[in-house]
Motif scaffolding. Sequence first.
Motif, PDB file in Angstrom:
ATOM      1  N   ASN A  84       0.834  -1.192   0.000  1.00 28.32           N
ATOM      2  CA  ASN A  84       0.000   0.000   0.000  1.00 28.32           C
ATOM      3  C   ASN A  84       0.876   1.251   0.000  1.00 28.32           C
ATOM      4  O   ASN A  84       1.396   1.649   1.037  1.00 28.32           O
ATOM      5  N   MET A  85       0.991   1.874  -1.153  1.00 27.01           N
ATOM      6  CA  MET A  85       1.826   3.075  -1.272  1.00 27.01           C
ATOM      7  C   MET A  85       1.293   4.212  -0.416  1.00 27.01           C
ATOM      8  O   MET A  85       2.054   4.974   0.164  1.00 27.01           O
ATOM      9  N   GLY A  86      -0.037   4.322  -0.297  1.00 24.39           N
ATOM     10  CA  GLY A  86      -0.630   5.384   0.520  1.00 24.39           C
ATOM     11  C   GLY A  86      -0.221   5.281   1.972  1.00 24.39           C
ATOM     12  O   GLY A  86       0.056   6.284   2.629  1.00 24.39           O
ATOM     13  N   LEU A  87      -0.158   4.048   2.475  1.00 23.65           N
ATOM     14  CA  LEU A  87       0.265   3.829   3.856  1.00 23.65           C
ATOM     15  C   LEU A  87       1.714   4.266   4.057  1.00 23.65           C
ATOM     16  O   LEU A  87       2.064   4.831   5.090  1.00 23.65           O
ATOM     17  N   LEU A  88       2.549   4.037   3.067  1.00 24.06           N
ATOM     18  CA  LEU A  88       3.944   4.464   3.143  1.00 24.06           C
ATOM     19  C   LEU A  88       4.033   5.985   3.217  1.00 24.06           C
ATOM     20  O   LEU A  88       4.761   6.532   4.045  1.00 24.06           O
ATOM     21  N   LEU A 113       5.017  10.794   6.417  1.00 27.70           N
ATOM     22  CA  LEU A 113       4.605  12.128   6.869  1.00 27.70           C
ATOM     23  C   LEU A 113       4.572  12.197   8.399  1.00 27.70           C
ATOM     24  O   LEU A 113       4.987  13.187   8.990  1.00 27.70           O
ATOM     25  N   VAL A 114       4.089  11.139   9.023  1.00 29.77           N
ATOM     26  CA  VAL A 114       4.037  11.110  10.489  1.00 29.77           C
ATOM     27  C   VAL A 114       5.449  11.055  11.055  1.00 29.77           C
ATOM     28  O   VAL A 114       5.808  11.829  11.950  1.00 29.77           O
ATOM     29  N   TYR A 115       6.263  10.146  10.539  1.00 33.59           N
ATOM     30  CA  TYR A 115       7.583   9.906  11.119  1.00 33.59           C
ATOM     31  C   TYR A 115       8.597  11.012  10.796  1.00 33.59           C
ATOM     32  O   TYR A 115       9.290  11.497  11.676  1.00 33.59           O
ATOM     33  N   SER A 116       8.671  11.422   9.526  1.00 37.04           N
ATOM     34  CA  SER A 116       9.735  12.365   9.163  1.00 37.04           C
ATOM     35  C   SER A 116       9.286  13.824   9.170  1.00 37.04           C
ATOM     36  O   SER A 116      10.095  14.711   9.410  1.00 37.04           O
ATOM     37  N   SER A 117       8.005  14.074   8.907  1.00 38.25           N
ATOM     38  CA  SER A 117       7.540  15.460   8.869  1.00 38.25           C
ATOM     39  C   SER A 117       6.802  15.871  10.136  1.00 38.25           C
ATOM     40  O   SER A 117       6.403  17.028  10.276  1.00 38.25           O
ATOM     41  N   LEU A 118       6.573  14.911  11.042  1.00 41.94           N
ATOM     42  CA  LEU A 118       5.913  15.175  12.321  1.00 41.94           C
ATOM     43  C   LEU A 118       4.517  15.778  12.150  1.00 41.94           C
ATOM     44  O   LEU A 118       4.121  16.697  12.867  1.00 41.94           O
ATOM     45  N   ILE A 119       3.782  15.236  11.194  1.00 43.61           N
ATOM     46  CA  ILE A 119       2.409  15.671  10.981  1.00 43.61           C
ATOM     47  C   ILE A 119       1.500  14.626  11.609  1.00 43.61           C
ATOM     48  O   ILE A 119       1.663  13.432  11.393  1.00 43.61           O
ATOM     49  N   ARG A 120       0.524  15.065  12.375  1.00 44.80           N
ATOM     50  CA  ARG A 120      -0.415  14.150  13.028  1.00 44.80           C
ATOM     51  C   ARG A 120      -1.339  13.517  11.989  1.00 44.80           C
ATOM     52  O   ARG A 120      -1.694  14.164  10.991  1.00 44.80           O
ATOM     53  N   PRO A 121      -1.761  12.264  12.227  1.00 49.15           N
ATOM     54  CA  PRO A 121      -2.655  11.601  11.259  1.00 49.15           C
ATOM     55  C   PRO A 121      -3.903  12.416  10.920  1.00 49.15           C
ATOM     56  O   PRO A 121      -4.305  12.494   9.756  1.00 49.15           O
ATOM     57  N   LYS A 122      -4.528  13.046  11.905  1.00 47.94           N
ATOM     58  CA  LYS A 122      -5.716  13.863  11.623  1.00 47.94           C
ATOM     59  C   LYS A 122      -5.362  15.038  10.714  1.00 47.94           C
ATOM     60  O   LYS A 122      -6.135  15.408   9.827  1.00 47.94           O
ATOM     61  N   GLU A 123      -4.183  15.612  10.925  1.00 41.46           N
ATOM     62  CA  GLU A 123      -3.749  16.729  10.092  1.00 41.46           C
ATOM     63  C   GLU A 123      -3.490  16.263   8.656  1.00 41.46           C
ATOM     64  O   GLU A 123      -3.783  16.987   7.706  1.00 41.46           O
ATOM     65  N   ILE A 124      -2.976  15.052   8.511  1.00 35.25           N
ATOM     66  CA  ILE A 124      -2.712  14.505   7.176  1.00 35.25           C
ATOM     67  C   ILE A 124      -4.022  14.370   6.402  1.00 35.25           C
ATOM     68  O   ILE A 124      -4.088  14.678   5.213  1.00 35.25           O
ATOM     69  N   ARG A 125      -5.067  13.914   7.086  1.00 34.73           N
ATOM     70  CA  ARG A 125      -6.366  13.743   6.421  1.00 34.73           C
ATOM     71  C   ARG A 125      -6.912  15.063   5.891  1.00 34.73           C
ATOM     72  O   ARG A 125      -7.711  15.077   4.954  1.00 34.73           O
ATOM     73  N   MET A 159       9.384  18.716   4.292  1.00 35.39           N
ATOM     74  CA  MET A 159       9.262  17.434   3.587  1.00 35.39           C
ATOM     75  C   MET A 159      10.642  16.863   3.352  1.00 35.39           C
ATOM     76  O   MET A 159      11.550  17.531   2.858  1.00 35.39           O
ATOM     77  N   ASN A 160      10.791  15.614   3.694  1.00 28.98           N
ATOM     78  CA  ASN A 160      12.010  14.858   3.456  1.00 28.98           C
ATOM     79  C   ASN A 160      12.156  14.624   1.953  1.00 28.98           C
ATOM     80  O   ASN A 160      11.178  14.261   1.295  1.00 28.98           O
ATOM     81  N   PRO A 161      13.351  14.805   1.377  1.00 20.88           N
ATOM     82  CA  PRO A 161      13.527  14.564  -0.072  1.00 20.88           C
ATOM     83  C   PRO A 161      13.099  13.142  -0.480  1.00 20.88           C
ATOM     84  O   PRO A 161      12.577  12.953  -1.572  1.00 20.88           O
ATOM     85  N   ALA A 162      13.315  12.165   0.382  1.00 21.14           N
ATOM     86  CA  ALA A 162      12.898  10.799   0.076  1.00 21.14           C
ATOM     87  C   ALA A 162      11.388  10.716  -0.072  1.00 21.14           C
ATOM     88  O   ALA A 162      10.854   9.944  -0.876  1.00 21.14           O
ATOM     89  N   LEU A 163      10.678  11.492   0.715  1.00 21.82           N
ATOM     90  CA  LEU A 163       9.220  11.505   0.653  1.00 21.82           C
ATOM     91  C   LEU A 163       8.757  12.131  -0.667  1.00 21.82           C
ATOM     92  O   LEU A 163       7.800  11.667  -1.280  1.00 21.82           O
ATOM     93  N   GLU A 164       9.451  13.166  -1.103  1.00 20.17           N
ATOM     94  CA  GLU A 164       9.082  13.809  -2.350  1.00 20.17           C
ATOM     95  C   GLU A 164       9.253  12.860  -3.530  1.00 20.17           C
ATOM     96  O   GLU A 164       8.504  12.956  -4.513  1.00 20.17           O
ATOM     97  N   ALA A 165      10.200  11.941  -3.434  1.00 20.48           N
ATOM     98  CA  ALA A 165      10.433  10.993  -4.509  1.00 20.48           C
ATOM     99  C   ALA A 165       9.282   9.990  -4.649  1.00 20.48           C
ATOM    100  O   ALA A 165       9.098   9.402  -5.716  1.00 20.48           O
ATOM    101  N   LEU A 166       8.526   9.783  -3.563  1.00 24.36           N
ATOM    102  CA  LEU A 166       7.411   8.833  -3.635  1.00 24.36           C
ATOM    103  C   LEU A 166       6.317   9.408  -4.497  1.00 24.36           C
ATOM    104  O   LEU A 166       5.535   8.813  -5.092  1.00 24.36           O
TER     105      LEU A 166
END
Length: 171
Positions: free
Chosen positions: A112-116, A121-133, A164-171
């Motif tokens: 599941n790419m979305g889960l990744l 976002l939670v781990y490297s960008s410190l965004i809360r799950p509710k904020e991500i939604r 945003m982590n550069p690795a995250l942008e690559a996804l």
Amino acid sequence: LRPDTMRSYRSFCSGFGKWIGKNVPGCQSVLFNKVLAVKFLDHCFFERRLKGRSWNNQLKAGRALFSWAVDKCYCKENPFAGIKTKRESEKRRVLIPPGTRKRITDYCLESNMGLLVVSQLVYSSLIRPKEIRCIKVCDVFLNEHYIYIRPENAKTHFPRVATMNPALEAL
């Protein structure tokens, strides 16, 4: 009030009501005093084994409930008002080992790419799950490498920027 705030209030009132029903049946709000408030908090600490932070949350909820009761003239004073908070132990954060992070990433890539993306976002960008939604496309600034968190979506009600982590942008 936010839904999470209402859930917390309902949870407190439920537990508080059960304690009252068991220990002081038929007690009216006008008869509830500081001695009973201390007994309730002792129950939370010794019997329910709540730590400092959770105990303080019970104290704050009791203050809020009785502050409302005083405003509505159900009682004359707030029995939780003069009780001091407990010292809170510092949060212990555990760094996820690199091998475990790799296994999580591999699993998410396979299933599941979305889960990744969310876990990154939670781990490297410190965004809360509710904020991500609540993130909109217009809140993502790829060229500047950040995501804008709107105040209406932030837990603290303050706008903020998450890098945003550069690795995250690559996804």
